[in-house]
Enzyme design. Structure first.
Site, PDB file in Angstrom:
ATOM      1  N   ASN A  41     108.145 109.076  94.980  1.00 34.34           N
ATOM      2  CA  ASN A  41     107.119 108.184  95.525  1.00 34.34           C
ATOM      3  C   ASN A  41     106.097 109.067  96.233  1.00 34.34           C
ATOM      4  O   ASN A  41     106.363 109.575  97.313  1.00 34.34           O
ATOM      5  CB  ASN A  41     107.789 107.205  96.506  1.00 34.34           C
ATOM      6  CG  ASN A  41     106.780 106.343  97.226  1.00 34.34           C
ATOM      7  OD1 ASN A  41     105.600 106.331  96.887  1.00 34.34           O
ATOM      8  ND2 ASN A  41     107.238 105.610  98.236  1.00 34.34           N
ATOM      9  N   LYS A  92     103.290 108.317  97.498  1.00 35.64           N
ATOM     10  CA  LYS A  92     102.582 107.642  98.599  1.00 35.64           C
ATOM     11  C   LYS A  92     101.077 107.942  98.517  1.00 35.64           C
ATOM     12  O   LYS A  92     100.555 108.101  97.413  1.00 35.64           O
ATOM     13  CB  LYS A  92     103.198 108.038  99.939  1.00 35.64           C
ATOM     14  CG  LYS A  92     104.723 107.821  99.934  1.00 35.64           C
ATOM     15  CD  LYS A  92     105.368 107.962 101.260  1.00 35.64           C
ATOM     16  CE  LYS A  92     106.880 107.725 101.113  1.00 35.64           C
ATOM     17  NZ  LYS A  92     107.587 107.799 102.389  1.00 35.64           N
ATOM     18  N   HIS A 108     108.617  98.596  99.645  1.00 38.18           N
ATOM     19  CA  HIS A 108     108.826  99.826 100.406  1.00 38.18           C
ATOM     20  C   HIS A 108     108.649  99.538 101.904  1.00 38.18           C
ATOM     21  O   HIS A 108     107.814  98.732 102.290  1.00 38.18           O
ATOM     22  CB  HIS A 108     107.838 100.904  99.949  1.00 38.18           C
ATOM     23  CG  HIS A 108     108.179 102.238 100.522  1.00 38.18           C
ATOM     24  ND1 HIS A 108     107.804 102.593 101.799  1.00 38.18           N
ATOM     25  CD2 HIS A 108     108.899 103.275 100.033  1.00 38.18           C
ATOM     26  CE1 HIS A 108     108.284 103.802 102.051  1.00 38.18           C
ATOM     27  NE2 HIS A 108     108.956 104.230 100.990  1.00 38.18           N
ATOM     28  N   GLU A 116     107.186 101.028 104.170  1.00 34.78           N
ATOM     29  CA  GLU A 116     105.822 101.196 104.695  1.00 34.78           C
ATOM     30  C   GLU A 116     104.966  99.982 104.356  1.00 34.78           C
ATOM     31  O   GLU A 116     104.105  99.582 105.134  1.00 34.78           O
ATOM     32  CB  GLU A 116     105.214 102.499 104.148  1.00 34.78           C
ATOM     33  CG  GLU A 116     105.868 103.706 104.803  1.00 34.78           C
ATOM     34  CD  GLU A 116     105.974 104.931 103.930  1.00 34.78           C
ATOM     35  OE1 GLU A 116     105.264 105.036 102.918  1.00 34.78           O
ATOM     36  OE2 GLU A 116     106.813 105.808 104.269  1.00 34.78           O
ATOM     37  N   GLU A 139     116.889 102.179 101.463  1.00 34.57           N
ATOM     38  CA  GLU A 139     116.210 103.213 102.232  1.00 34.57           C
ATOM     39  C   GLU A 139     116.245 102.846 103.715  1.00 34.57           C
ATOM     40  O   GLU A 139     115.415 102.065 104.187  1.00 34.57           O
ATOM     41  CB  GLU A 139     114.750 103.323 101.794  1.00 34.57           C
ATOM     42  CG  GLU A 139     114.579 103.726 100.347  1.00 34.57           C
ATOM     43  CD  GLU A 139     113.208 104.328 100.113  1.00 34.57           C
ATOM     44  OE1 GLU A 139     113.149 105.505  99.765  1.00 34.57           O
ATOM     45  OE2 GLU A 139     112.211 103.625 100.307  1.00 34.57           O
ATOM     46  N   GLY A 175     111.061 109.970 105.940  1.00 33.63           N
ATOM     47  CA  GLY A 175     110.045 110.884 106.445  1.00 33.63           C
ATOM     48  C   GLY A 175     110.390 111.488 107.796  1.00 33.63           C
ATOM     49  O   GLY A 175     109.547 112.117 108.440  1.00 33.63           O
ATOM     50  N   SER A 208     114.634 111.046 103.263  1.00 32.84           N
ATOM     51  CA  SER A 208     114.815 112.482 103.508  1.00 32.84           C
ATOM     52  C   SER A 208     115.814 113.139 102.573  1.00 32.84           C
ATOM     53  O   SER A 208     116.585 114.005 102.983  1.00 32.84           O
ATOM     54  CB  SER A 208     115.191 112.735 104.978  1.00 32.84           C
ATOM     55  OG  SER A 208     114.155 112.290 105.818  1.00 32.84           O
TER      56      SER A 208
END
Ligand code: PGA
Length: 251
Positions: free
Chosen positions: A9, A11, A95, A97, A167, A173, A213
């Site tokens: 991904n 991003k 996701h 985010e 996730e 991240g 991660s």
């Protein structure tokens, strides 16, 4: 048979030149034959070029998002038909985010899932708890409601087009990874939820990816767990060598 999948991904990273260079490197260095499905998700503006560049390879190009409506007055949005028209047949939905910064709720995601499935896209459906949920031992409940409210309404045949991506938000991240045991524990919980709610066959066939991660040095241990079928990779997917080392970590 559950598919083994490693998805990058990207991003909001990589302009068109950087996208081309990274794809060139991945194409040059990737193993000729691997049981792993390799997916990359560039930004919308680079999708068409990525599809052209990977044509004839076994790399799958996915979108990072799409709108739930089929068309209309939704300034700045991208529809399922637009993705299909450039041969993008996979989309990441939900996701963390998107959930955190763009207000995507479980019910909105259910609509997006419906639109994607109606047009035969493969959906990589993301979900996972926040740190406070885990600290208060509420992580199983959160994951269960994300799945129930976003996904469990679909029909049996639709499950062929679903890939799950667990996730934990606290691991995305941050450099902090769930331990292989924590990943396995949650993946086994998810597979059991599938077993109870949609049946043994679908539970046995659905790939469940871990994200958060994943790096070359921890991938193979996480991927060795029996209910982990691959990974959704953010930061480490931006370097071809790291991404392919992670692909190779999936046996
Ligand atoms: P990360 O991101 O690998 O950088 O933690 C994972 C993701 O957001 O899918």
């Amino acid at each position: 048979m559950r598919k083994k999948i490693v998805a990058g991904n990207w991003k909001m990273n990589n302009d068109s030149q950087q996208t081309k260079v990274l794809l060139d490197e991945i194409l040059a260095k990737k193993p000729g034959s691997t049981p792993v499905k390799i997916v990359v998700a560039p930004t919308f503006v680079n999708l068409q070029a990525a599809v052209n560049q990977t044509n004839g390879s076994n790399i799958i190009v996915a979108a990072q998002n799409m709108h739930q409506a089929e068309s209309g007055a939704y300034t700045g949005e991208v529809s399922v038909g637009m993705l299909k028209s450039i041969n993008v047949n996979t989309v990441i939905l939900g996701h963390s985010e998107r959930r955190a910064y763009f207000g995507e709720t479980n019910s909105l995601l259910a609509e997006k899932v419906n639109t994607a499935l109606k047009h035969n896209l493969t959906v990589i459906f993301c979900f996972g708890e926040e740190l406070a949920d885990r600290q208060s031992s509420n992580h199983f409940n959160v994951v269960e409601s994300q799945l129930r409210e976003g996904l469990f309404h679909i029909t049996e045949s639709d499950w062929q087009n679903i890939v799950l991506a667990y996730e934990p938000v606290w691991a995305i991240g941050t450099g902090e990874t769930a331990t292989p045991e924590q990943a396995q524990e949650m993946h086994a919980f998810i597979r059991n939820l599938l077993r109870e709610n949609v049946g043994e066959a679908i539970a046995g066939q659905t790939s469940i990816l871990y994200g958060g991660s994943v790096k070359p040095d921890n991938a193979s241990e996480i991927f060795s767990k029996p209910d982990v079928d691959g990974g959704l990779i953010g930061g480490a997917s931006l370097k071809a060598d790291d991404f392919l080392a992670i692909v190779n970590g999936m046996k």
